[in-house]
Design a protein around this motif. Structure first.
Motif: not given
Length: 245
Positions: A167-180, A221-223, A228-235
């Motif tokens: 969970g933290f790794a996903r946020v930190l990877l996205l934060a790289l866009t703000d830092l860049a 997506l890249l992050h 090693g995660t996925r974003v899904v919609r429960p059915q």
């Protein structure tokens, strides 16, 4: 039913074999052999269903086949479908709005007065807030406020909540866009060009995360790929859909 379920799961009978009288005595006075003696990999939910189905006291057993069927159906893994990019965008807007409100309450709406083109204090506070309001709930429960409202969730390799590290790794990877983006801002000389450069840089760096998104990989997506995660919609489960028809 309980004995049949037990036998199907283990390939053995729950009571020691012998004469008819020995079997009857074991059923009346003894306890069935633990499922874990035969299958140590069985989930706790499966064991609980079998134990209830074979309970010695009638009042402790399932009172109807419908009740038994409902508990067995609940053991099925939740069926999921990949979340669409539109769903993810809506969740991102909600989470971004929450982050903006919290950060504004903490550091104010006004830009930095330090004379620097980049407000590093706001960037750091925004990252900390994102870790708290997105990283923690996604890691522990699989959904931030935005994903919960949209009806999607983050899952790890085993299908459950990804855990705090991911969970933290996903946020930190996205934060790289703000830092860049902030890095690009810091080298802009003309103040009247900062807004345009910031917008273009932000769109460019966020767009890089779309490079891995394919229908065949569930729009990861890249992050997602890197953590090693996925974003899904429960059915709705097959059993649930069948009960509605």
């Amino acid at each position: 039913v309980g004995v049949t379920f037990y036998s199907l799961l283990t390939g053995s009978l729950p009571y020691p074999s012998g004469s008819m009288m020995q079997v009857v005595a074991a059923v009346l006075n003894g306890s069935p052999a633990s499922l874990t003696q035969h299958r140590s990999d069985l989930p706790a939910g499966v064991i609980a269903v079998v134990q209830k189905a074979m309970a010695r006291r009638v009042e402790d057993r399932y009172q109807s086949y419908a009740e038994f069927r409902a508990d067995v159906a609940a053991l099925r893994a939740v069926e999921v479908a990949p979340a669409t990019l539109w769903d993810r965008f809506r969740a991102w807007v909600v989470d971004g709005t929450v982050n903006l409100i919290v950060v504004s309450l903490m550091v104010g709406l006004a830009p930095s007065t330090s004379g620097q083109p980049v407000d590093w204090r706001r960037i750091v506070v925004s990252l900390v807030v994102a870790l708290l309001v997105v990283g923690i709930p996604e890691g522990l429960r699989g959904a931030s406020a935005g994903k919960w409202l949209v009806g999607i969730r983050v899952v790890g390799p085993l299908g459950g909540a990804p855990g705090l590290v991911r969970g933290f790794a996903r946020v930190l990877l996205l934060a790289l866009t703000d830092l860049a983006t902030a890095g690009v801002q810091s080298v802009v000389v003309e103040p009247n060009r900062i807004a345009a450069v910031t917008l273009v840089s932000s769109l460019l760096f966020h767009g890089l995360f779309l490079l891995t998104a394919r229908r065949r990989n569930g729009w990861r997506l890249l992050h997602d790929v890197l953590t090693g995660t996925r974003v899904v919609r429960p059915q709705a489960s097959t059993a649930h859909r069948r009960s509605e028809t």
